[in-house]
Design a protein around this motif. Structure first.
Motif, PDB file in Angstrom:
ATOM      1  N   GLY A  96      69.855   7.132  11.125  1.00  0.00           N
ATOM      2  CA  GLY A  96      71.040   7.973  11.305  1.00  0.00           C
ATOM      3  C   GLY A  96      72.298   7.170  11.550  1.00  0.00           C
ATOM      4  O   GLY A  96      73.403   7.697  11.455  1.00  0.00           O
ATOM      5  N   VAL A  97      72.142   5.863  11.858  1.00  0.00           N
ATOM      6  CA  VAL A  97      73.334   5.015  12.004  1.00  0.00           C
ATOM      7  C   VAL A  97      73.712   4.533  10.602  1.00  0.00           C
ATOM      8  O   VAL A  97      73.012   3.712  10.005  1.00  0.00           O
ATOM      9  CB  VAL A  97      73.073   3.815  12.930  1.00  0.00           C
ATOM     10  N   ALA A  98      74.803   5.071  10.084  1.00  0.00           N
ATOM     11  CA  ALA A  98      75.203   4.741   8.714  1.00  0.00           C
ATOM     12  C   ALA A  98      76.159   3.565   8.680  1.00  0.00           C
ATOM     13  O   ALA A  98      76.206   2.806   7.714  1.00  0.00           O
ATOM     14  CB  ALA A  98      75.871   5.947   8.068  1.00  0.00           C
ATOM     15  N   ALA A  99      76.956   3.400   9.782  1.00  0.00           N
ATOM     16  CA  ALA A  99      77.949   2.321   9.795  1.00  0.00           C
ATOM     17  C   ALA A  99      78.191   1.886  11.231  1.00  0.00           C
ATOM     18  O   ALA A  99      78.087   2.685  12.171  1.00  0.00           O
ATOM     19  CB  ALA A  99      79.258   2.799   9.180  1.00  0.00           C
ATOM     20  N   ASP A 105      83.935  -7.936  14.624  1.00  0.00           N
ATOM     21  CA  ASP A 105      83.663  -8.151  13.188  1.00  0.00           C
ATOM     22  C   ASP A 105      84.760  -7.530  12.339  1.00  0.00           C
ATOM     23  O   ASP A 105      85.147  -6.374  12.572  1.00  0.00           O
ATOM     24  CB  ASP A 105      82.311  -7.535  12.817  1.00  0.00           C
ATOM     25  N   GLU A 106      85.212  -8.258  11.343  1.00  0.00           N
ATOM     26  CA  GLU A 106      86.363  -7.806  10.548  1.00  0.00           C
ATOM     27  C   GLU A 106      86.105  -6.479   9.845  1.00  0.00           C
ATOM     28  O   GLU A 106      86.911  -5.570   9.868  1.00  0.00           O
ATOM     29  CB  GLU A 106      86.728  -8.877   9.514  1.00  0.00           C
ATOM     30  N   GLU A 107      84.916  -6.403   9.201  1.00  0.00           N
ATOM     31  CA  GLU A 107      84.620  -5.219   8.392  1.00  0.00           C
ATOM     32  C   GLU A 107      83.571  -4.333   9.048  1.00  0.00           C
ATOM     33  O   GLU A 107      82.761  -4.801   9.855  1.00  0.00           O
ATOM     34  CB  GLU A 107      84.093  -5.668   7.013  1.00  0.00           C
ATOM     35  N   LEU A 108      83.576  -3.069   8.638  1.00  0.00           N
ATOM     36  CA  LEU A 108      82.485  -2.151   9.010  1.00  0.00           C
ATOM     37  C   LEU A 108      81.175  -2.704   8.451  1.00  0.00           C
ATOM     38  O   LEU A 108      81.142  -3.227   7.336  1.00  0.00           O
ATOM     39  CB  LEU A 108      82.728  -0.785   8.378  1.00  0.00           C
ATOM     40  N   ILE A 109      80.111  -2.611   9.231  1.00  0.00           N
ATOM     41  CA  ILE A 109      78.788  -2.982   8.756  1.00  0.00           C
ATOM     42  C   ILE A 109      78.107  -1.722   8.245  1.00  0.00           C
ATOM     43  O   ILE A 109      77.852  -0.795   9.019  1.00  0.00           O
ATOM     44  CB  ILE A 109      77.968  -3.612   9.909  1.00  0.00           C
ATOM     45  N   LEU A 110      77.852  -1.653   6.939  1.00  0.00           N
ATOM     46  CA  LEU A 110      77.192  -0.455   6.391  1.00  0.00           C
ATOM     47  C   LEU A 110      75.690  -0.638   6.540  1.00  0.00           C
ATOM     48  O   LEU A 110      75.135  -1.652   6.105  1.00  0.00           O
ATOM     49  CB  LEU A 110      77.601  -0.276   4.926  1.00  0.00           C
ATOM     50  N   VAL A 111      75.043   0.328   7.161  1.00  0.00           N
ATOM     51  CA  VAL A 111      73.627   0.150   7.529  1.00  0.00           C
ATOM     52  C   VAL A 111      72.716   0.980   6.640  1.00  0.00           C
ATOM     53  O   VAL A 111      71.987   0.478   5.831  1.00  0.00           O
ATOM     54  CB  VAL A 111      73.421   0.538   9.008  1.00  0.00           C
ATOM     55  N   ASP A 112      72.851   2.323   6.775  1.00  0.00           N
ATOM     56  CA  ASP A 112      71.860   3.168   6.110  1.00  0.00           C
ATOM     57  C   ASP A 112      72.572   3.948   5.011  1.00  0.00           C
ATOM     58  O   ASP A 112      73.139   4.999   5.258  1.00  0.00           O
ATOM     59  CB  ASP A 112      71.271   4.118   7.169  1.00  0.00           C
ATOM     60  N   SER A 113      72.609   3.346   3.806  1.00  0.00           N
ATOM     61  CA  SER A 113      73.432   3.978   2.758  1.00  0.00           C
ATOM     62  C   SER A 113      72.788   5.258   2.231  1.00  0.00           C
ATOM     63  O   SER A 113      73.455   6.132   1.725  1.00  0.00           O
ATOM     64  CB  SER A 113      73.592   2.990   1.591  1.00  0.00           C
ATOM     65  N   GLY A 115      69.977   7.252   3.991  1.00  0.00           N
ATOM     66  CA  GLY A 115      69.763   8.257   5.048  1.00  0.00           C
ATOM     67  C   GLY A 115      68.592   9.156   4.655  1.00  0.00           C
ATOM     68  O   GLY A 115      68.512   9.568   3.503  1.00  0.00           O
ATOM     69  N   ARG A 116      67.705   9.381   5.630  1.00  0.00           N
ATOM     70  CA  ARG A 116      66.550  10.254   5.324  1.00  0.00           C
ATOM     71  C   ARG A 116      67.073  11.671   5.067  1.00  0.00           C
ATOM     72  O   ARG A 116      68.052  12.102   5.654  1.00  0.00           O
ATOM     73  CB  ARG A 116      65.583  10.257   6.495  1.00  0.00           C
ATOM     74  N   ARG A 117      66.424  12.379   4.180  1.00  0.00           N
ATOM     75  CA  ARG A 117      66.843  13.747   3.820  1.00  0.00           C
ATOM     76  C   ARG A 117      67.079  14.583   5.081  1.00  0.00           C
ATOM     77  O   ARG A 117      66.271  14.564   5.992  1.00  0.00           O
ATOM     78  CB  ARG A 117      65.754  14.389   2.937  1.00  0.00           C
ATOM     79  N   GLY A 118      68.207  15.267   5.108  1.00  0.00           N
ATOM     80  CA  GLY A 118      68.461  16.213   6.199  1.00  0.00           C
ATOM     81  C   GLY A 118      68.881  15.546   7.488  1.00  0.00           C
ATOM     82  O   GLY A 118      69.186  16.218   8.473  1.00  0.00           O
ATOM     83  N   LEU A 119      68.911  14.192   7.500  1.00  0.00           N
ATOM     84  CA  LEU A 119      69.279  13.524   8.748  1.00  0.00           C
ATOM     85  C   LEU A 119      70.804  13.419   8.833  1.00  0.00           C
ATOM     86  O   LEU A 119      71.452  13.012   7.880  1.00  0.00           O
ATOM     87  CB  LEU A 119      68.675  12.104   8.740  1.00  0.00           C
ATOM     88  N   ARG A 120      71.352  13.816   9.955  1.00  0.00           N
ATOM     89  CA  ARG A 120      72.786  13.612  10.143  1.00  0.00           C
ATOM     90  C   ARG A 120      73.048  12.115  10.275  1.00  0.00           C
ATOM     91  O   ARG A 120      72.213  11.383  10.808  1.00  0.00           O
ATOM     92  CB  ARG A 120      73.264  14.306  11.423  1.00  0.00           C
ATOM     93  N   ARG A 121      74.224  11.664   9.786  1.00  0.00           N
ATOM     94  CA  ARG A 121      74.517  10.237   9.843  1.00  0.00           C
ATOM     95  C   ARG A 121      75.821   9.990  10.583  1.00  0.00           C
ATOM     96  O   ARG A 121      76.748  10.796  10.522  1.00  0.00           O
ATOM     97  CB  ARG A 121      74.543   9.692   8.419  1.00  0.00           C
ATOM     98  N   TYR A 122      75.849   8.884  11.292  1.00  0.00           N
ATOM     99  CA  TYR A 122      76.966   8.600  12.191  1.00  0.00           C
ATOM    100  C   TYR A 122      77.486   7.182  12.016  1.00  0.00           C
ATOM    101  O   TYR A 122      76.743   6.281  11.616  1.00  0.00           O
ATOM    102  CB  TYR A 122      76.504   8.772  13.637  1.00  0.00           C
ATOM    103  N   ALA A 123      78.770   7.028  12.337  1.00  0.00           N
ATOM    104  CA  ALA A 123      79.362   5.695  12.509  1.00  0.00           C
ATOM    105  C   ALA A 123      79.473   5.455  14.011  1.00  0.00           C
ATOM    106  O   ALA A 123      79.855   6.360  14.765  1.00  0.00           O
ATOM    107  CB  ALA A 123      80.731   5.622  11.851  1.00  0.00           C
ATOM    108  N   VAL A 124      79.085   4.246  14.432  1.00  0.00           N
ATOM    109  CA  VAL A 124      79.221   3.866  15.840  1.00  0.00           C
ATOM    110  C   VAL A 124      80.201   2.700  15.910  1.00  0.00           C
ATOM    111  O   VAL A 124      79.973   1.650  15.304  1.00  0.00           O
ATOM    112  CB  VAL A 124      77.865   3.448  16.449  1.00  0.00           C
ATOM    113  N   LEU A 125      81.308   2.933  16.612  1.00  0.00           N
ATOM    114  CA  LEU A 125      82.353   1.907  16.747  1.00  0.00           C
ATOM    115  C   LEU A 125      82.387   1.453  18.206  1.00  0.00           C
ATOM    116  O   LEU A 125      82.221   2.277  19.108  1.00  0.00           O
ATOM    117  CB  LEU A 125      83.718   2.485  16.357  1.00  0.00           C
TER     118      LEU A 125
END
Ligand code: P6P
Length: 329
Positions: A96-99, A105-113, A115-125
């Protein structure tokens, strides 16, 4: 202490962060997938690991500079790197952690491009270790985090009003987590004997007005006139000046005792020094949830449309009466 109050305090201290998060999930108005709870749990374990390193910093010889500069051009402390790597490693492992966005760190780290079906995805800053220049002198530091829902059409760079959760961990005389998922502000203290964050307060309310202001007065010669007029009025009203140099510690005082924290535009930082996405927005979210106000001087912090991850803004936040007095200065 009255027996009833004593019992109430004892009962209250038996609620852990984990059970608080699950109870909030059950109360959620819409069917939840538990993903946000899983992310909050990742932040909790990261905070415990960071706190353990801080407590043993001088013993483990992890004080001092890491010998590198971060994207901000600031000298990284060894513990900045440890805190950053801890948070990234643990969050990467949470579905669920997408970014992930970090001050380090200079750029966003993209994690889960996908995402499991139906799973809500979030950015954590986050700012992994705010105020780390205080470490070597045994001063307070903190972790600040902001959580936003993302999808293929909604990037991480959203205004502060879009935050679904935010909070901070204060590494001070005790390790304190203050967080909100939009239903009021709760406070937890890490019980080192149990290894759990125990809830000590919920629905925290900031006093309407305080008796202190928090600003780096060394920059006073370059403060815009409105800030100078406001601070003069505070001094004439008998306010104290309190400044730790770690935003989490200074804002925590304002949350509990009232008053106002300011980082104005200065000659060194004409747009302000503090970062919108992972310092000002999460702390403004908490203060607002507690009944306070947070402004750039031109408008609400939470309404600032972000243009880039490390964008800086001026900030004045705290008790409503104090922030209104600033706006009227
Ligand atoms: P100054 C720490 O470096 C930080 O990012 C905040 O935690 C703190 O409020 C501010 O900068 C302190 O900045 O310029 O007063 O040292």
């Amino acid at each position: 202490m009255e027996r009833e109050t004593e019992n109430a305090v004892r009962r209250e201290a038996l609620v852990t962060l984990q059970s608080h998060i699950l109870a909030e999930e059950e109360r959620a108005p819409v069917e939840t997938t538990g993903t946000l709870s899983w992310i909050m749990s990742a932040i909790s374990i990261s905070a415990k690991i960071i706190a353990s390193h801080l407590r043993r910093a001088r013993l483990e010889d992890v004080l001092g500079e890491a010998g590198e500069e971060n994207v901000q051009g600031e000298k990284q402390q060894k513990l900045d790197v440890i805190a950053n790597e801890t948070l990234i490693a643990i969050l990467r492992g949470r579905s669920g952690v997408a970014a992930i966005g970090s001050e380090e760190d200079e750029e966003l780290i993209l994690v889960d491009s996908t995402g499991r079906r139906g799973l809500r995805r979030y950015a954590v800053l986050f700012d992994p270790l705010d105020g780390s220049s205080n470490i070597d002198i045994g001063g307070s530091t903190g972790t600040i985090f902001s959580i936003l829902r993302v999808d293929e059409n909604t990037p991480a760079l959203q205004p502060g009003t879009a935050q679904v959760a935010a909070g901070y961990v204060l590494y001070g005389s005790s390790t304190i987590m203050v967080s909100s998922t939009g239903n009021g502000v709760s406070m937890f203290v890490l019980d080192p004997n149990v290894g759990a964050f125990m809830r000590v307060a919920e629905h925290l309310r900031i006093p309407d007005r305080g008796k202190s202001y928090s600003v780096n007065e060394a920059n006073a010669d370059s403060f815009p006139p409105q800030y100078a007029r406001f601070l003069t009025r505070c001094r004439q009203a008998g306010y104290s000046s309190r400044y730790v140099g770690a935003m989490v510690a200074d804002v925590h005082r304002v949350l509990l005792q009232g008053g106002v924290f300011l980082y104005p535009p200065t000659a060194k930082a004409p747009a302000g020094k503090l970062r919108l996405m992972y310092e000002c927005n999460p702390l403004a979210f908490l203060i607002t949830q507690a009944g306070g106000m947070a402004t750039t001087g031109e408008g609400d912090i939470l309404s600032v449309p972000p243009t880039e991850l490390h964008q800086r803004v001026p900030i004045v936040l705290g008790s409503p009466e104090d922030v209104k007095a600033f706006l009227d200065s």
